[in-house]
Design a protein around this motif. Sequence first.
Motif, short mmCIF file in Angstrom:
data_model
loop_
_atom_site.label_atom_id
_atom_site.label_comp_id
_atom_site.label_asym_id
_atom_site.label_seq_id
_atom_site.Cartn_x
_atom_site.Cartn_y
_atom_site.Cartn_z
N LEU A 132 0.70 -0.86 -0.42
CA LEU A 132 -0.05 -0.09 -0.17
C LEU A 132 1.18 1.12 -0.30
CD1 LEU A 132 -2.83 -0.60 2.79
CD2 LEU A 132 -2.81 -1.11 -0.28
N LEU A 133 1.74 1.30 0.58
CA LEU A 133 3.18 2.85 1.18
C LEU A 133 3.61 2.79 -1.03
CD1 LEU A 133 3.48 4.78 2.82
CD2 LEU A 133 5.70 2.87 2.99
N ARG A 134 3.89 1.93 -1.45
CA ARG A 134 4.14 1.74 -2.34
C ARG A 134 3.53 1.90 -3.79
NH1 ARG A 134 9.11 1.37 -4.80
NH2 ARG A 134 9.36 0.49 -6.92
N LEU A 135 1.72 1.75 -3.36
CA LEU A 135 0.76 2.11 -4.39
C LEU A 135 0.49 3.67 -4.60
CD1 LEU A 135 -1.37 -0.80 -4.07
CD2 LEU A 135 0.28 0.20 -6.25
N ALA A 136 0.85 3.97 -2.27
CA ALA A 136 0.35 5.55 -2.59
C ALA A 136 1.77 6.21 -3.16
CB ALA A 136 0.03 5.08 -1.20
N ALA A 137 2.90 5.99 -3.12
CA ALA A 137 3.72 6.94 -3.55
C ALA A 137 3.22 7.32 -4.87
CB ALA A 137 5.09 6.18 -3.48
N ARG A 138 2.49 7.23 -5.95
CA ARG A 138 2.52 6.86 -6.87
C ARG A 138 1.25 8.88 -6.98
NH1 ARG A 138 0.91 1.69 -9.68
NH2 ARG A 138 2.80 0.78 -10.20
N PRO A 139 0.20 8.59 -6.45
CA PRO A 139 -0.73 9.86 -6.39
C PRO A 139 0.51 11.47 -5.95
CG PRO A 139 -1.45 8.04 -4.83
CD PRO A 139 0.06 7.37 -5.48
N ILE A 140 1.16 10.45 -4.52
CA ILE A 140 2.18 12.00 -3.97
C ILE A 140 3.34 12.21 -5.31
CG2 ILE A 140 4.15 12.56 -2.43
CD1 ILE A 140 2.75 10.69 -0.75
N GLY A 141 3.32 11.73 -5.84
CA GLY A 141 4.38 11.71 -6.82
C GLY A 141 3.67 12.87 -7.58
N ALA A 142 2.88 12.71 -8.55
CA ALA A 142 1.79 13.70 -9.38
C ALA A 142 1.47 14.39 -8.32
CB ALA A 142 0.61 12.11 -9.81
#
Length: 442
Positions: free
Chosen positions: A417-427
């Motif tokens: 989940l933390l790995r997936l959460a990194a994508r919207p943060i990067g966007a």
Amino acid sequence: MADPVVEAVARAVRNAPASGAEPGLMHWRRAMVWAAVAAVLIAAPQVFNQGFAVSMLSQMGIAIIFALSYNMLLGQTGMLSFGHAVYFGLGAFFAAHALNAIGAGSLHWPVSLLPLVGAAAGLAFGLVFGYVTTKHSGTPFAMISLGIAEMVAACSLMFPSFFGGEGGISTDRVVGDKVMGVDFGPGVQVYYLIAAWCFVCMILMFALTQTPLGRMANAVRDNPERVKFVGYNPTRIRFLMLALAGMFAGIAGALEVINFELITAERLGTAASGTVLLMAFIGGVGHFYGPIIGAILITFLQSALSNYTQAWLLYFGLFFLVMILFAPGGIASLVTLHKPAVQTRLLGRLALPYAGAAVAGAVLLAGLIMAVEMFYHYETKREQVGAVMSLFGQQFDTTATGPWLMAVALLVVGGVLLRLAARPIGAAWTEIAAAVNRGQGN
């Protein structure tokens, strides 16, 4: 060719007036910040009025002075010291003997001004040891400071009449005449004394950063060779900064004597020096308020976590490791990182991605805590109290397979989940960077 940054600092040191060089708005903002700090210090024991909380607040105030004094070396002058606790401890021991002399009637000195004794001791030893240590910089300075720390620690065993041996020196802070009914018996009175000294020391140390000495210390940190080219002596600047840092560390040591009424040789050792280094580094040595954050956080972890788990040192080490890997600039750098988001009014764009990352991090942390606590219970407490332990309000059998599989599942799910959460943060940060670029283009 001289470094333009150092030359600019040198010109500012020589030509700029000592005060009034900043716009009035900046002075007003700083005054508001200091007023807010004073209000927090005054209100804190009224909000957190339990005995344990007041004691922890007092420890935080002492730690703030100690961490900021260390930041004068590492953050402002670039001197990595492994023995800064020497000045803290020696200031504390001299203050302890002075306090006992006040109690015996052989010294007439108000307890509220006892930190001045610690300041004098810290400054004196800063001048003596600084003359030796600041002859070199970088790794040699760090090793010499470590050697002096070990030497002083050894002396604490060789001179038990002064250092009190393994038991240390005990004192009684309720001595002398009362001033306006204050005798520093209750913990809240001690807190306000520490808070007052903490506030004064913070202002003085911040003011030092605005002086010619403070600015040239930054230049020495960044490029000592170029500092020589513009006519300054880096060794002398390091020497002065170390002596002043020792003075403030001595104040913190004296306040610790008043708070605990006891000082032992442990406060002179490398463990205490390592703790203040972690405070400054985790908080962020590149910012004045960074060590303040680090001192508050580390004191809280030491005081609170140690009451709930005997594995708190493991959590502390893991936290430090995570900070080194993902935020080497400290917590203050993470705060500063969001300045563009505030300026572009897109900070709200980060709210949802950060919330998702917080949930993922909570799941991962729950799995980690569960695994660590079960392992610790299984290895150290199973034979004394049995295999069943209580955690998160639930009972877990550390010899069963189910709880261990649950801990592993939480770790895996939290990591994914933390790995997936990194994508919207990067966007979101990409959008903020684009907005900043458009603003600069206009």
